[in-house]
Design a protein around this motif. Structure first.
Motif, mmCIF file in Angstrom:
data_model
loop_
_atom_site.group_PDB
_atom_site.id
_atom_site.type_symbol
_atom_site.label_atom_id
_atom_site.label_comp_id
_atom_site.label_asym_id
_atom_site.label_seq_id
_atom_site.Cartn_x
_atom_site.Cartn_y
_atom_site.Cartn_z
ATOM 1 N N VAL A 114 -27.440 40.393 -8.494
ATOM 2 C CA VAL A 114 -28.766 40.592 -8.814
ATOM 3 C C VAL A 114 -29.000 39.583 -10.102
ATOM 4 C CG1 VAL A 114 -30.771 41.853 -9.839
ATOM 5 C CG2 VAL A 114 -29.243 42.700 -7.942
ATOM 6 N N ILE A 115 -30.148 38.890 -10.133
ATOM 7 C CA ILE A 115 -30.437 37.766 -11.234
ATOM 8 C C ILE A 115 -31.506 38.381 -12.095
ATOM 9 C CG2 ILE A 115 -31.431 35.797 -12.113
ATOM 10 C CD1 ILE A 115 -28.666 35.416 -11.054
ATOM 11 N N ALA A 116 -31.182 38.710 -13.352
ATOM 12 C CA ALA A 116 -32.285 39.167 -14.276
ATOM 13 C C ALA A 116 -32.908 38.060 -15.079
ATOM 14 C CB ALA A 116 -31.780 40.168 -15.303
ATOM 15 N N MET A 117 -34.190 37.676 -14.981
ATOM 16 C CA MET A 117 -34.756 36.672 -15.627
ATOM 17 C C MET A 117 -36.017 37.235 -16.688
ATOM 18 S SD MET A 117 -35.525 33.704 -12.456
ATOM 19 C CE MET A 117 -34.427 33.243 -11.483
ATOM 20 N N LEU A 118 -36.090 36.732 -17.829
ATOM 21 C CA LEU A 118 -36.899 37.444 -18.825
ATOM 22 C C LEU A 118 -37.774 36.004 -19.146
ATOM 23 C CD1 LEU A 118 -38.284 39.571 -20.566
ATOM 24 C CD2 LEU A 118 -36.251 38.998 -22.227
ATOM 25 N N GLU B 139 -42.261 39.613 -19.786
ATOM 26 C CA GLU B 139 -42.020 40.370 -18.445
ATOM 27 C C GLU B 139 -40.218 39.873 -18.104
ATOM 28 O OE1 GLU B 139 -45.927 41.706 -16.685
ATOM 29 O OE2 GLU B 139 -45.161 39.647 -15.821
ATOM 30 N N LEU B 140 -39.701 41.033 -17.312
ATOM 31 C CA LEU B 140 -38.264 40.763 -16.827
ATOM 32 C C LEU B 140 -38.643 40.805 -15.429
ATOM 33 C CD1 LEU B 140 -35.549 41.035 -17.349
ATOM 34 C CD2 LEU B 140 -35.522 43.251 -16.577
ATOM 35 N N VAL B 141 -37.907 39.928 -14.347
ATOM 36 C CA VAL B 141 -37.951 40.103 -12.928
ATOM 37 C C VAL B 141 -36.848 40.144 -12.617
ATOM 38 C CG1 VAL B 141 -38.284 37.478 -12.991
ATOM 39 C CG2 VAL B 141 -38.980 38.742 -10.927
ATOM 40 N N LEU B 142 -36.474 41.006 -11.526
ATOM 41 C CA LEU B 142 -34.965 41.079 -11.140
ATOM 42 C C LEU B 142 -35.090 40.730 -9.645
ATOM 43 C CD1 LEU B 142 -34.468 44.894 -12.236
ATOM 44 C CD2 LEU B 142 -33.354 42.902 -13.037
ATOM 45 N N VAL B 143 -34.241 39.461 -9.420
ATOM 46 C CA VAL B 143 -34.160 39.054 -8.106
ATOM 47 C C VAL B 143 -33.074 39.325 -7.340
ATOM 48 C CG1 VAL B 143 -34.114 36.875 -7.013
ATOM 49 C CG2 VAL B 143 -35.245 36.949 -9.146
ATOM 50 N N PRO B 144 -33.261 39.880 -6.100
ATOM 51 C CA PRO B 144 -32.032 40.394 -5.402
ATOM 52 C C PRO B 144 -31.042 39.497 -5.002
ATOM 53 C CG PRO B 144 -34.434 41.005 -4.314
ATOM 54 C CD PRO B 144 -34.494 39.976 -5.409
ATOM 55 N N ALA B 145 -29.829 39.907 -4.849
ATOM 56 C CA ALA B 145 -28.772 38.941 -4.332
ATOM 57 C C ALA B 145 -29.072 38.152 -3.316
ATOM 58 C CB ALA B 145 -27.486 40.036 -4.417
ATOM 59 N N GLY B 146 -28.484 36.822 -3.171
ATOM 60 C CA GLY B 146 -28.476 35.982 -2.128
ATOM 61 C C GLY B 146 -29.894 35.411 -2.023
ATOM 62 N N ARG B 147 -30.795 35.607 -2.753
ATOM 63 C CA ARG B 147 -32.155 34.810 -2.536
ATOM 64 C C ARG B 147 -32.433 33.760 -3.245
ATOM 65 N NH1 ARG B 147 -35.752 39.185 -0.970
ATOM 66 N NH2 ARG B 147 -34.445 40.621 0.427
ATOM 67 N N ARG B 148 -32.719 32.756 -2.721
ATOM 68 C CA ARG B 148 -33.189 31.401 -3.367
ATOM 69 C C ARG B 148 -34.517 31.462 -4.149
ATOM 70 N NH1 ARG B 148 -31.096 26.674 -3.366
ATOM 71 N NH2 ARG B 148 -29.738 26.983 -1.754
ATOM 72 N N GLY C 277 -21.124 42.472 -10.451
ATOM 73 C CA GLY C 277 -20.855 43.704 -9.966
ATOM 74 C C GLY C 277 -22.085 44.278 -9.133
ATOM 75 N N SER C 278 -23.089 43.700 -9.047
ATOM 76 C CA SER C 278 -24.258 44.083 -8.367
ATOM 77 C C SER C 278 -24.288 43.447 -6.983
ATOM 78 C CB SER C 278 -25.709 43.899 -8.937
ATOM 79 O OG SER C 278 -25.697 42.279 -9.281
ATOM 80 N N SER C 279 -24.538 44.037 -6.015
ATOM 81 C CA SER C 279 -24.131 43.703 -4.604
ATOM 82 C C SER C 279 -25.710 43.378 -3.735
ATOM 83 C CB SER C 279 -23.480 44.686 -3.880
ATOM 84 O OG SER C 279 -24.260 45.947 -3.612
ATOM 85 N N PRO C 280 -25.489 42.953 -2.676
ATOM 86 C CA PRO C 280 -26.771 42.353 -1.898
ATOM 87 C C PRO C 280 -27.556 43.796 -1.670
ATOM 88 C CG PRO C 280 -24.958 41.188 -0.961
ATOM 89 C CD PRO C 280 -24.367 42.137 -2.141
ATOM 90 N N GLU C 281 -26.668 44.864 -1.480
ATOM 91 C CA GLU C 281 -27.261 46.295 -1.423
ATOM 92 C C GLU C 281 -27.978 46.915 -2.976
ATOM 93 O OE1 GLU C 281 -24.138 45.631 -0.553
ATOM 94 O OE2 GLU C 281 -24.740 45.281 1.502
#
Length: 300
Positions: free
Chosen positions: A40-44, A66-75, A122-126
């Motif tokens: 997971v990517i954290a963007m602030l 604002e913080l945005v969390l982008v799921p794993a594997g997403r472009r 350590g975060s996964s696609p799930e």
């Protein structure tokens, strides 16, 4: 797995594996491509307004603080505005500069957008099913941490990269906590007895500047108009319109504290129809107009 459980799991993962900070700097009219990654990517958003596209979906607006969390594997695609003239691969403009890891898409120009980003190892696609946007600056601690981070990222002195990374980590924790606390599923079952109107409260808090009406809020709560108003007044001790106004003023005050945006822009983003309307409401609530509130630290 519910989104609240996913966010709580991310927060636990973060305790032992905080992300390193990368600064993304974009000039006006430039769109940056972010590579899909395993975690997971954290963007602030540190400065400017982010127009974020994830996996080909329509752009989402992410504001400063604002913080945005982008799921794993997403472009993802990042831009400072809806109109772009050129697209740049973020990996190709990634450089290390004076201790900072920077994806610099400015070509020497003043950046219109600065985003702090890091992968939650350590975060996964799930770990997250969909993108989550959460304000860091909604509480006093969050506002202070974000203001310190922004100051470090806009300067270049020895030791600032290390300090900024630590502050970024603190902002991510604050954002995750906020997202968990304000999630509609949690609001609907919290001990404060706000379950019947939890969806409406979450909608107001998530987007204070949106065009909220009694009808739209009743829909968010899954109730009829009359039943919603009755429950809202009983639970919140005020009407929906007054509550929306209060949240908008809180949002505006946070922007005055943490940004250099013009007051007219803040008024618009917070949902007020004009600067004069905003100034009157702000003065009635906080005892001074927005300009003098912003300049208060210079008084005396």
């Amino acid at each position: 797995m519910s989104e609240v459980v996913q966010l709580s799991s991310l927060l636990s993962t973060f305790d032992s594996s905080a992300p390193a900070l990368t600064l993304l700097r974009l000039a006006p009219g430039v769109r940056m491509i972010g590579p899909p990654v395993e975690g997971v990517i954290a963007m602030l958003v540190i400065a400017g307004t982010l127009y974020l596209e994830i996996g080909g979906a329509p752009p989402r607006l992410v504001r400063q603080g604002e913080l945005v969390l982008v799921p794993a594997g997403r472009r993802s695609h990042l831009a400072a505005s809806a109109l772009t003239q050129m697209t740049i691969d973020g990996q190709q403009c990634l450089v290390r500069r004076e201790g900072w890891l920077v994806a610099d898409a400015t070509n020497g120009r003043e950046p219109a957008l600065i985003v702090g980003a890091g992968r939650i190892a350590g975060s996964s696609p799930e770990g997250l099913g969909s993108a989550v946007i959460s304000p860091v600056v909604k509480c006093r601690i969050g506002k202070r941490i974000f203001a310190l981070l922004r100051a470090e990222c806009l300067q270049r002195d020895a030791g600032q990269a290390a300090l900024a990374s630590a502050l970024m980590n603190a902002c991510v924790v604050q954002g995750l906590r906020r997202a968990i606390e304000e999630h509609p599923a949690r609001s609907a079952t919290n001990s404060g007895g706000r379950g019947p109107i939890g969806g409406a409260l979450a909608a107001i808090r998530a987007r204070p500047g949106a065009r909220h009406t009694v009808d739209t809020l009743a829909d968010a709560a899954g109730m009829s108009r009359s039943s919603f108003v009755r429950h809202f007044k009983r639970i919140m001790r005020t009407g929906p319109a007054d509550y929306v106004r209060t949240v908008r003023l809180e949002e505006a005050r946070a922007m005055l504290d943490t940004t250099d945006l013009p007051i007219k822009t803040i008024a618009s983003r917070a949902g007020f129809p004009s600067r004069s309307h905003f100034s009157r409401a702000f003065r009635q609530t906080f005892g001074r107009d927005p300009s003098s509130y912003r300049d208060r630290d210079a008084e005396g």
